[in-house]
Design a protein around this motif. Structure first.
Motif, PDB file in Angstrom:
ATOM      1  N   LEU A  58      23.687  33.689  29.718  1.00 48.00           N
ATOM      2  CA  LEU A  58      24.593  35.092  29.553  1.00 48.00           C
ATOM      3  C   LEU A  58      25.574  35.930  30.627  1.00 48.00           C
ATOM      4  O   LEU A  58      24.782  35.834  31.868  1.00 48.00           O
ATOM      5  N   GLY A  59      26.783  35.796  29.727  1.00 44.85           N
ATOM      6  CA  GLY A  59      27.187  36.580  31.035  1.00 44.85           C
ATOM      7  C   GLY A  59      27.166  38.491  30.976  1.00 44.85           C
ATOM      8  O   GLY A  59      26.549  38.362  29.746  1.00 44.85           O
ATOM      9  N   THR A  89      19.597  30.090  26.821  1.00 48.59           N
ATOM     10  CA  THR A  89      20.828  30.741  26.900  1.00 48.59           C
ATOM     11  C   THR A  89      21.361  31.611  28.166  1.00 48.59           C
ATOM     12  O   THR A  89      20.331  32.591  28.620  1.00 48.59           O
ATOM     13  N   GLU A 140      28.140  36.705  26.696  1.00 51.40           N
ATOM     14  CA  GLU A 140      28.986  35.828  26.093  1.00 51.40           C
ATOM     15  C   GLU A 140      28.057  34.113  26.454  1.00 51.40           C
ATOM     16  O   GLU A 140      27.146  34.514  27.783  1.00 51.40           O
ATOM     17  N   ARG A 151      25.497  42.590  37.938  1.00 50.66           N
ATOM     18  CA  ARG A 151      26.482  41.478  37.998  1.00 50.66           C
ATOM     19  C   ARG A 151      28.276  41.958  37.621  1.00 50.66           C
ATOM     20  O   ARG A 151      28.611  40.962  37.842  1.00 50.66           O
ATOM     21  N   LEU A 204      22.384  35.390  37.681  1.00 47.79           N
ATOM     22  CA  LEU A 204      22.107  34.229  36.935  1.00 47.79           C
ATOM     23  C   LEU A 204      21.771  35.640  35.784  1.00 47.79           C
ATOM     24  O   LEU A 204      20.347  36.275  36.196  1.00 47.79           O
ATOM     25  N   GLU A 261      27.171  31.393  28.967  1.00 51.30           N
ATOM     26  CA  GLU A 261      27.382  31.151  30.130  1.00 51.30           C
ATOM     27  C   GLU A 261      27.137  29.586  30.733  1.00 51.30           C
ATOM     28  O   GLU A 261      27.534  28.577  31.620  1.00 51.30           O
ATOM     29  N   GLY A 262      25.610  28.862  30.149  1.00 51.94           N
ATOM     30  CA  GLY A 262      25.606  28.090  31.098  1.00 51.94           C
ATOM     31  C   GLY A 262      23.367  27.870  30.152  1.00 51.94           C
ATOM     32  O   GLY A 262      23.252  28.551  29.040  1.00 51.94           O
TER      33      GLY A 262
END
Length: 237
Positions: free
Chosen positions: A55-56, A53, A60, A38, A46, A62-63
């Motif tokens: 995640l980044g 959730t 964190e 990523r 993704l 992200e969506g």
């Protein structure tokens, strides 16, 4: 650079050409690989926490992807899962169910879980942290994930068992009959060791050496993704 670093980079390369798909890596090394991808080769990837959730790469939020919608993603093929394998054979059939006859197993494992649907609907790869003849077997005791031979016989249109990454090497199935092919041997590993720890003949023509992670990738691993070095416990040097 360590063997674990090479394995993480090899797992990152699994996702390099995927584009915007849901990555579902199971286990530490595949998860680090997906997060590394990523940040480098697959910025559209993704990542999910496995529940709801997105995640980044640093964890964190992200969506939002409710678990019920994961099944829509699975059915539409927009997913790449990296599963473990207690056994995997020359055609990529995978077993995580039990060891021994299904009617009277000598060891009960996870059960088939989502492996049939994964292999029927979207790209699936496997991570094997301890490559041995007990794992890379001539024929699996129980088929959980469907391999290329059975997929062809059943006419599975979207079957895509992609690669197998182990602590010794990387394999794919780019052969006329869909049998396993040695793609690369990790630095410091001898070809004879790979062949000796595999229970079936391997296509080895054209096999090279697994790439080493770049300096930038190593920096990300050491300072951002796994500063505690957990990967070294899963794949000791």
């Amino acid at each position: 650079m360590t063997r674990a670093d090479v394995c993480v980079a090899a797992c990152a390369d699994l996702f390099a050409e995927d584009g915007e798909v849901l990555a579902s890596p199971m286990g530490l090394i595949p998860s680090l690989g997906a997060r590394l991808a990523r940040l480098t080769s697959a910025p559209e990837l993704l990542l999910s926490d496995g529940e709801a959730t997105l995640l980044g790469p640093d964890g964190e939020p992200e969506g939002w992807l409710p678990f019920r919608q994961v099944f829509d993603v699975v059915a539409h093929g927009r997913r790449h899962v990296v599963m473990g394998a207690n056994q995997v054979d020359r055609y990529g059939n995978q077993n995580i169910s039990c060891i021994g006859p299904h009617e009277r197993p000598t060891r009960q494992l996870l059960g088939v879980r989502g492996a049939p649907g994964n292999t029927a609907n979207h790209r699936t790869s496997y991570w094997v942290p301890r490559h041995s003849r007990r794992v890379l077997v001539e024929a699996v005791d129980v088929v959980a994930g469907v391999g290329h031979d059975r997929a062809r016989a059943a006419g599975l249109r979207y079957h895509d068992v992609y690669r197998v990454v182990t602590n010794l090497a990387v394999f794919d199935f780019a052969t006329p009959d869909g049998s396993m092919r040695l793609r690369s041997v990790h630095p410091g590993v001898e070809l004879d060791e790979v062949l000796g720890q595999t229970s079936f003949p391997l296509v080895t023509e054209g096999a090279g050496t697994t790439r080493e992670p770049s300096a930038a990738e190593l920096e990300l691993l050491r300072t951002r993704l796994d500063p505690d070095g957990r990967r070294e416990k899963e794949v000791p040097s």
